[in-house]
Design a protein around this motif. Structure first.
Motif, short mmCIF file in Angstrom:
data_model
loop_
_atom_site.label_atom_id
_atom_site.label_comp_id
_atom_site.label_asym_id
_atom_site.label_seq_id
_atom_site.Cartn_x
_atom_site.Cartn_y
_atom_site.Cartn_z
N LEU A 81 -8.04 0.55 -1.56
CA LEU A 81 -7.46 1.82 -1.64
C LEU A 81 -8.54 2.92 -1.95
N LEU B 257 -3.55 9.91 -6.11
CA LEU B 257 -4.26 10.49 -5.08
C LEU B 257 -5.86 10.81 -4.91
N LEU C 278 0.99 4.32 -2.89
CA LEU C 278 0.97 6.02 -2.69
C LEU C 278 1.76 6.71 -2.77
N GLU D 32 -8.51 6.69 0.10
CA GLU D 32 -6.64 6.70 -1.00
C GLU D 32 -6.33 7.29 -1.55
N VAL D 33 -6.98 6.14 -2.94
CA VAL D 33 -6.43 6.66 -4.55
C VAL D 33 -7.95 7.25 -5.44
N ARG E 88 1.80 9.53 -5.99
CA ARG E 88 2.75 10.87 -5.55
C ARG E 88 3.22 11.62 -6.00
N ARG F 234 0.96 -1.42 -0.10
CA ARG F 234 -0.34 -0.30 -0.23
C ARG F 234 0.91 1.25 -0.14
N ARG F 235 1.38 1.47 0.98
CA ARG F 235 2.69 2.38 0.90
C ARG F 235 3.60 2.95 -0.26
#
Length: 349
Positions: free
Chosen positions: A158, A178, A118, A163-164, A122, A114-115
């Motif tokens: 997500l 994002l 993201l 988050e997305v 970004r 997940r990180r």
């Protein structure tokens, strides 16, 4: 018909229409035209162009695309919603996937994945899923097509959390970014305890009358002769004058989508037959239900042949024999659809 904006008085604004309907279902099948475009065209008429929807999604950001997982009855499907309703979803989205322990456990096991995603979004901005590396520690398992589709599954989960978000499309493929760069800032978040009933009220207002399973306690109890089910009606829709027209509907149109309501409220039998072998089809691969005034009266079996520049009409299935005036009205609507598609109608002899 009036609640679904299919009366004689046509709406004039795309965004206002989607606000009234609450959403447009997306489907890639384009035997005639993509479903969302057919739904809008059947309301707005020939002034609508598909690029208007693209602009509202990708430039104006007045609409947004989501794979909704909150329908009380049906499986998740892609849709377009109005941004003006986003505040009714944000509180629940912040806790997603609450109530889905398998998805929650998979997300927890793949927090590094997940990180990674993201951070990539970004840095890069809008990105196709095929361009996102799969760094899942635990693969998604399924007996269906989602098996080991780790990137797509993560993005959609997500998305459910906000988050997305889908930033746009490259052809039929979604581009992802994002959520904070796609959704407008400053949206007022309605607490879920208030938002849930408000969504039910909005859904009922868009349908006029619906099964309680779809709208909860919104509206008032209603009875349909011959039905033993629990129905709810929008009291604001009762007793108003009505003038109808002729329209050709997408198989995914919400007027016809609930086949139980379709049979019990309208006495109309319909099944989307594109998943059936050709020999088993009664009405055609992507038959369009035909609305005339306040009745559903038949099905149109047609297909767009863009190579030849024609709309091929294989059959008009009449549930009951059409009068000459009805036949003329249906023929005129077929010809108008062909003109909107920039095709020449070719009627079977």
């Amino acid at each position: 018909m009036r609640a679904q904006r299919l009366s004689a008085e046509r709406p004039t604004s795309l965004v206002a229409l989607v606000e009234d309907l609450t959403f447009l279902q997306l489907d890639p099948t384009a035997a005639i035209a993509p479903s969302a475009d057919l739904i809008v065209y059947s309301r707005l008429g020939s002034g609508y162009r598909p690029e208007h929807l693209v602009s509202a999604l990708e430039s104006d950001r007045s609409l947004y695309e989501v794979k909704a997982m909150d329908d009380p009855v049906t499986a998740p499907f892609a849709m377009v919603r109005p941004v003006s309703d986003l505040g009714l979803h944000l509180d629940r989205m912040s806790r997603w996937p609450e109530g889905m322990p398998r998805a929650a456990a998979w997300l927890a096991a793949n927090d590094g994945f997940r990180r990674d995603v993201l951070a990539l979004l970004r840095d890069r901005g809008p990105t196709l899923s095929k361009d996102i590396p799969d760094t899942a520690a635990v693969p998604w398992t399924s007996t269906g097509w989602t098996h080991n589709q780790n990137v797509t599954r993560l993005l959609e989960l997500l998305q459910g959390r906000g988050e997305v978000a889908v930033s746009g499309r490259a052809g039929r493929q979604r581009t992802w970014d994002l959520g904070e760069r796609v959704y407008p800032s400053g949206i007022a978040v309605v607490p879920e305890a208030e938002a849930g009933p408000l969504r039910d009220e909005r859904r009922l207002r868009a349908l006029g009358i619906a099964r309680r399973a779809f709208v909860g306690d919104a509206g008032e109890p209603a009875r349909i002769d011959g039905s033993t089910r629990e129905w709810r009606v929008d009291p604001g829709a009762v007793g108003l004058p009505f003038a109808g027209r002729t329209a050709l509907l997408s198989p995914f149109d919400r007027l016809v989508h609930d086949r139980v309501r379709l049979q019990e409220a309208f006495g109309f039998e319909y099944v989307l037959e594109m998943y059936k072998p050709a020999a088993q089809r009664r009405w055609g691969y992507f038959a369009l239900p035909i609305l005339h005034e306040d009745r559903l009266i038949g099905k149109l079996d047609a297909a767009a042949d863009r190579t030849s520049g024609v709309l091929r009409v294989a059959a008009v299935h009449e549930d009951e024999p059409f009068t000459p005036d009805v036949r003329d009205a249906v023929r005129a609507e077929i010809d108008a659809l062909a003109a909107w598609l920039s095709l020449t109608p070719q009627h079977a002899s």
